[in-house]
Structure formats: structure tokens, C-alpha cells
Design a protein around this motif. Structure first.
Motif, PDB file in Angstrom:
ATOM      1  N   GLU A 473       0.823  -1.204   0.000  1.00  0.00           N
ATOM      2  CA  GLU A 473       0.000   0.000   0.000  1.00  0.00           C
ATOM      3  C   GLU A 473       0.861   1.260   0.000  1.00  0.00           C
ATOM      4  O   GLU A 473       0.521   2.264  -0.641  1.00  0.00           O
ATOM      5  CB  GLU A 473      -0.940  -0.002   1.205  1.00  0.00           C
ATOM      6  N   ALA A 474       1.971   1.216   0.717  1.00  0.00           N
ATOM      7  CA  ALA A 474       2.886   2.371   0.738  1.00  0.00           C
ATOM      8  C   ALA A 474       3.496   2.600  -0.646  1.00  0.00           C
ATOM      9  O   ALA A 474       3.631   3.753  -1.099  1.00  0.00           O
ATOM     10  CB  ALA A 474       3.991   2.143   1.773  1.00  0.00           C
ATOM     11  N   GLN A 475       3.839   1.520  -1.323  1.00  0.00           N
ATOM     12  CA  GLN A 475       4.406   1.651  -2.663  1.00  0.00           C
ATOM     13  C   GLN A 475       3.369   2.188  -3.651  1.00  0.00           C
ATOM     14  O   GLN A 475       3.690   3.010  -4.518  1.00  0.00           O
ATOM     15  CB  GLN A 475       4.959   0.302  -3.126  1.00  0.00           C
ATOM     16  N   LYS A 476       2.137   1.739  -3.525  1.00  0.00           N
ATOM     17  CA  LYS A 476       1.082   2.238  -4.412  1.00  0.00           C
ATOM     18  C   LYS A 476       0.901   3.749  -4.246  1.00  0.00           C
ATOM     19  O   LYS A 476       0.736   4.482  -5.225  1.00  0.00           O
ATOM     20  CB  LYS A 476      -0.235   1.522  -4.127  1.00  0.00           C
ATOM     21  N   GLU A 477       0.913   4.206  -2.989  1.00  0.00           N
ATOM     22  CA  GLU A 477       0.712   5.641  -2.748  1.00  0.00           C
ATOM     23  C   GLU A 477       1.898   6.450  -3.252  1.00  0.00           C
ATOM     24  O   GLU A 477       1.723   7.527  -3.838  1.00  0.00           O
ATOM     25  CB  GLU A 477       0.502   5.904  -1.255  1.00  0.00           C
ATOM     26  N   ALA A 478       3.106   5.957  -3.020  1.00  0.00           N
ATOM     27  CA  ALA A 478       4.294   6.731  -3.381  1.00  0.00           C
ATOM     28  C   ALA A 478       4.571   6.714  -4.887  1.00  0.00           C
ATOM     29  O   ALA A 478       4.957   7.736  -5.464  1.00  0.00           O
ATOM     30  CB  ALA A 478       5.511   6.188  -2.627  1.00  0.00           C
ATOM     31  N   TYR A 479       4.395   5.559  -5.518  1.00  0.00           N
ATOM     32  CA  TYR A 479       4.709   5.424  -6.943  1.00  0.00           C
ATOM     33  C   TYR A 479       3.513   5.686  -7.848  1.00  0.00           C
ATOM     34  O   TYR A 479       3.678   5.849  -9.057  1.00  0.00           O
ATOM     35  CB  TYR A 479       5.258   4.031  -7.238  1.00  0.00           C
ATOM     36  N   GLY A 480       2.303   5.720  -7.277  1.00  0.00           N
ATOM     37  CA  GLY A 480       1.110   5.993  -8.058  1.00  0.00           C
ATOM     38  C   GLY A 480       0.969   5.080  -9.256  1.00  0.00           C
ATOM     39  O   GLY A 480       1.296   3.890  -9.187  1.00  0.00           O
ATOM     40  N   ASP A 481       0.528   5.646 -10.376  1.00  0.00           N
ATOM     41  CA  ASP A 481       0.345   4.830 -11.576  1.00  0.00           C
ATOM     42  C   ASP A 481       1.638   4.683 -12.374  1.00  0.00           C
ATOM     43  O   ASP A 481       1.620   4.180 -13.497  1.00  0.00           O
ATOM     44  CB  ASP A 481      -0.757   5.416 -12.465  1.00  0.00           C
TER      45      ASP A 481
END
Length: 584
Positions: A473-481
Motif C-alpha cells: 500500500e505504501a508503494q502504491k501511494e508513493a509510486y502511483g500509476d
């Protein structure tokens, strides 16, 4: 040129008479300090303070020499039981002084006329910042007996869990193409020009973490629980608040930096999407292609070529930096190559008491490895500029710790990019963006992850699967799409040793700080040229005796304003625009 470092400047082995004598001297100093602390009530504060400083200086020098020697030996052979035993013995002996250190800090914090005493003694003037830091920290010091218990219990608690993580990640066997390799070795494959190799190596890396994830999860849980407890006992609002105070950094500075970082995240996501498109991916970049090289700069380097490349490029900035690099290569300061039992990643240990440093890398002959060397040699140059401080004034805080290292990266990469053209220029530019994306997007994901773990650990135990989910979840928020959400890295919490310290929490945002602060300083260097170099040296020297905000103010920078961070990030955004245009 030898490929392994020499530690003979410290000791020539465990049977070295100097090594044995220093262990003996450390015990004697502890006894002397204990005895002296017991007489403080009968001595005038001015006299007592000078004597205490003299004792602490002597102890610092002998303890640091022993500790660094053991830590360096362990880093290249985590399976050495003799070294592990000696580290345990050293830490146990050191812990016996914890009660007296607490008493000394409280004593200094309670001196009513501290400023007057400092002003009347030249030696104490050198320790003005440190003494006022001790006074400030005194309010967080617990009772003498509790401080002693914490230090002793830590030997079989946080410190032991950290050693377990280091041991597991350095010894786990990685199954790859029918053979066994190390995590350091397999992670180097992420830079291979062949996508099939990158993907296969990624799969092997993930499978290796699966073998040790449960044991490492226990390490992480217990370290973070311990930090939560100690932060609470000391009266800090949170582990982050404790980290910031120990880092000599204001919360306003962190907030300003994070505000600017989040504003510029979409620009990094655009870079990642373009890279994904170039590599043939439609839904963002899969993790195994995050470090894929682009263009046609497949240049490799021997260690001799790396030395020549670095010395040549840094000579134009400063002769003393270029000379230091030559010394590091020639005088066996560097341990280059990965092997079983050696820790992963790279680091630099400054040894100001002998005016040297030691650098560990896992060199794999790529340009990225040369940049890593430049980074670690930046730490060595930082050490060079603080080595003439008083013995108790040689520690700089985490945020400014990454300043000189990132400044070095900017020098080496910008020079290489400016000298290139065509597809090679694209490759080098992308490599620089790749590294910068790590200190922005990846570091932000690590900050989010550690913040969540500290919060959740207050009332629950986090098994490996939950830690994986938090990381994803942290990676999704930081790296976005910018990344393909179906192919992330759920085990980055196992990979990165920065989480596994009971004394250094949140060792993530300092990388972003260092990278962006260095960019601000580099912009000044571009404006002022050689005239800026003496000021740069003064800034590095001041990092051990000033807050981060006061250090920045020496260059006319206000760190509490998002505007400074935006200006630094805009320089990256400009490079991303060039990359997007070149790759159309």
C-alpha cells in the motif's frame, strides 16, 4: 590495487597487543569515570565539567576504535562467531557506563551558570553546542537505574534482533539458474540489460525472502515495540518526534519537504510511465524493470577504471576531494565485491580519530556501481572535513549525513551527462532519474511504511503477510500509476537494513533531505563556481555543531519553507521534461 579493505590502521587482529590493551583501557576508564561521578557533589561545576569532558573524550576514542573495528569485520563476515562474541562483550562492557552517563547528562543539564562556565574556558567553548544539546536532552533522561537497565536489556533485545536480521539476509541462499547466490548478488541483476534476466532474478529474490520473512518479521516487530516503549518512557510524542529531536531538525522542516515532494510526485510518475512504455509495458513499470538500463550506455568498469573516472571528474571540483579518492583506492579503504556472509548494499564508516574512512560496496562493474562509490566517497569527504573537530564533536545527524554523498552523485552524473550525446546521453540521464526517483518515491514509501508499523505495533503484532500488505500500500501511494500494481516488491521491509536499528528510526527521510539539500547547494555551486567550494567545506564542517536549519542558513537557505524544496525538485522536473522529449 587490492579489492578488500585493510583494517590494520586500527588493529592487526584480535591478538594484536593494541587491541587487547584498548579493551583493558576501556574497562579502566569506566572505573575511573564511575569513581569521579561519585565525587561530583564535592567539586565546583567549572572544574567538574572540564574533567568530565576529558574523561569522555578518552572513552569516546577508545570505544569508537574498538567498536568500528569489530563492526567492519562483522560486515564482511557475519558468520564469524568470534567477532559476534567480541561485539557482545564490548556492548556489555559499554552498557555498564549507562547509569553514569545518565548522571553526567543530568548534572550538566542542572548547572545553573552553564553559559558563564563555557565562556571562561577555551576548550568548553568548542563544546558549546554539544553541552546545550545535553541540557535540552536531559529532560528526556530517565532515572539512573532505569537508564542502566535499558542499556543492559538492549543487548538481548533490540541489538540482538538487529543482528538476527543482518545474519539472515547475508546468509540466506538464493536459488538462481540451478545455483546458489547471495541476496547482494541477485539484486545486482536488476541492472542487467536483458529483461529476462531481470525478471528471473526478481523472482529468485522474492522466493529467497519468503524463506526468512517470518523470522525477520519477529525482528522488526520487537525492535519497533522497543522503540515505541522507550519513546513513551522518555516523554516523546512519538518515535518520529524522538528521531527529529535527535536529528537536530524541526518538524516544520520535515513537513515542508514532504509537502513539496507530494506536489511533485506526478512528475516522477510520468517518468516511470514513459520508461514502462519504452520497455513495452502498458500498465506502468513492473518492479523488476525499475532499474532497467535504457539507451546504449552499457559501459562496464573495472575498479581501476572506476578510480580513474572518479578522480578525473572530481579534480575539476576540488583537488582535496580528488586526492582523497586516490587515497581511498590506493590505501585499501574499500571492500569492493559481494560474497557469502558479506552484508548487502553499501556504506562508509568515517574514522576521524585516524583521519581515514572505510567503504563497503557490492561492486558489479556498472556505472551505477561507480555512482555508488562516488556516493560513499562523499561520506568520506564529509568525514575529512570534520576530522579536526574535538573528539566529541564528530557525529553529524541523519538528515545532513547524506549531503556530501548526494552532492558527489550530482557532480559525477552531471559531468557524465554533459559529456555525452545521443542514446548514451539518454541512458545517463535516465540513470540519474532512476536514482533520484529512489530518494523521492521509494524513500516516501519507506517513510509511510515505517510510520504505519510504529502506529500499528502499539496494540498488535504484525505478521509477515500484514507487513507485506502495508509495504504494498505504501508503494502504491508513493509510486502511483508509475508502477504496475500487480508487480511490486512486498519484501522491501526485509531487504532494507535501515528499519532494524533500535537507536536510528526513520532512516528514510534523511535520504530525501540529503538529495534535495545537496541539489540546492549544487545550484549555488553552479552559480558561484570555485568561490562556493570553501563555503561548502565550512557547511560540511558545521554539521556536527549546528542544527540542520542553522547549517542551511549558512548558505542563505530556509528549510522550513516549501519553496526551497520546490526549487530543488523543479531541477529534477526539468530533467524529466528533457527525458520525456528525448524519448519521444
Amino acid at each position: 590495487m587490492k579489492k578488500e579493505w585493510s583494517l590494520d590502521a586500527l588493529y592487526k587482529g584480535y591478538q594484536d597487543e593494541a587491541f587487547q590493551n584498548d579493551f583493558k583501557q576501556m574497562k579502566e576508564l569506566i572505573t575511573a569515570i564511575k569513581d569521579y561521578v561519585g565525587t561530583l557533589a564535592d567539586i565546583k561545576p567549572a572544574e567538574a565539567l572540564i574533567s568530565l569532558i576529558n574523561y569522555l573524550e578518552k572513552y569516546e576514542l577508545v570505544f569508537k576504535r574498538l567498536y568500528v573495528y569489530l563492526a567492519l569485520r562483522q560486515s564482511t563476515n557475519t558468520t564469524d562467531s568470534e567477532t559476534a562474541a567480541l561485539i557482545g562483550r564490548l556492548e556489555e562492557i559499554n552498557s555498564t557506563l549507562s547509569k553514569e552517563k545518565a548522571m553526567i547528562n543530568k548534572y550538566i543539564g542542572a548547572i545553573p551558570n552553564l553559559d558563564q562556565i563555557i565562556s571562561e574556558n577555551e576548550k568548553l567553548k568548542n563544546y558549546d553546542f554539544m553541552l546545550h544539546e545535553i541540557r535540552r536532552e536531559a529532560k528526556h533522561t530517565l532515572s539512573d537505574d532505569v537508564e542502566e537497565v535499558i542499556a543492559k536489556m538492549n543487548l538481548s533485545a533490540g541489538s540482538a534482533w538487529a543482528m538476527l536480521h543482518q545474519y539472515l539476509t547475508s546468509t540466506v541462499a538464493v536459488d538462481y539458474n540451478g545455483e546458489e547466490t547471495t541476496l547482494s548478488g541477485i539484486r545486482n541483476q536488476a541492472y542487467d540489460p536483458d529483461q529476462r534476466i531481470r525478471k528471473t532474478a526478481y523472482d529468485a529474490e522474492i522466493a529467497a525472502y519468503h524463506k526468512i520473512k517470518d523470522a525477520v518479521a519477529f525482528s522488526l516487530n520487537n525492535i519497533k515495540s522497543q522503540v515505541n516503549t522507550i519513546a513513551d518512557l522518555r516523554g516523546y510524542e512519538s518515535p518520529l518526534a524522538m528521531t527529529l529531536e535527535n536529528s537536530r531538525m524541526k518538524k516544520e522542516t520535515l513537513d515542508a519537504m514532504l509537502t513539496a515532494m507530494k506536489e511533485y510526485m506526478p512528475k516522477f510518475h510520468a517518468y516511470l510511465r514513459k520508461k514502462a512504455e519504452i520497455l513495452g509495458h502498458k500498465n506502468g513499470l513492473p518492479w523488476y524493470d525499475l532499474f532497467a538500463p535504457l539507451g546504449e550506455s552499457n559501459r562496464t568498469f573495472t575498479t581501476e577504471e572506476a578510480k580513474e573516472y572518479l578522480v578525473t571528474h572530481f579534480r575539476g571540483f576540488s583537488d582535496d576531494l580528488a586526492d582523497l579518492i586516490e587515497t581511498a583506492f590506493d590505501d585499501e579503504w574499500i571492500d569492493f565485491f559481494p560474497h557469502q556472509g558479506k552484508v548487502g548494499g553499501a556504506f562508509c564508516y568515517n574514522l576521524p580519530f585516524i583521519k581515514q574512512s572505510r567503504i563497503l560496496t557490492n561492486f558489479d562493474n556498472t556505472l551505477s556501481d561507480v555512482v555508488t562509490l562516488a556516493h560513499e566517497l562523499g561520506h568520506a569527504y564529509h568525514g575529512y572535513n570534520i576530522q579536526d573537530h574535538q573528539p566529541l564533536n564528530t557525529d553529524y545527524s541523519m538528515p545532513v549525513a547524506e549531503t556530501a554523498s548526494n552532492f558527489n552523485e550530482l557532480i559525477i552524473m552531471n559531468a557524465a551527462i554533459n559529456e555525452s550525446e545521443g542514446k548514451e546521453k539518454l541512458a545517463l540521464l535516465e540513470s540519474q532519474l532512476q536514482d533520484t526517483t529512489q530518494i523521492i518515491c521509494d524513500i516516501y514509501s519507506r517513510y509511510l511504511f515505517e510510520s504505519a508499523v510504529f502506529e500499528k505495533r502499539k496494540d498488535s503484532f504484525l505478521f509477515a503477510d500484514e507487513l507485506e500488505n502495508i509495504m504494498i500500500e505504501a508503494q502504491k501511494e508513493a509510486y502511483g500509476d508509475g508502477l504496475d500494481h500487480s508487480c511490486l516488491h512486498p519484501y522491501m521491509w526485509v531487504c532494507k537494513g535501515h528499519y532494524y536499528s533500535e537507536v536510528l528510526s526513520f532512516y528514510n527521510f534523511p535520504y530525501a533531505f540529503g538529495g534535495l539539500f545537496a541539489r540546492g547547494l549544487y545550484a549555488k555551486y553552479q552559480e558561484e563556481g570555485a568561490a562556493f567550494v570553501p563555503q561548502y567545506r565550512d557547511i560540511l564542517k558545521a554539521t556536527t555543531v549546528k542544527s540542520v536549519e542553522d547549517v542551511a542558513a549558512m548558505a542563505g537557505i530556509d528549510l522550513t519553507s516549501p519553496d526551497f524544496w520546490r526549487k530543488s525538485l523543479q531541477t529534477v522536473a526539468d530533467s524529466i521534461d528533457v527525458f520525456l522529449q528525448m524519448s519521444m
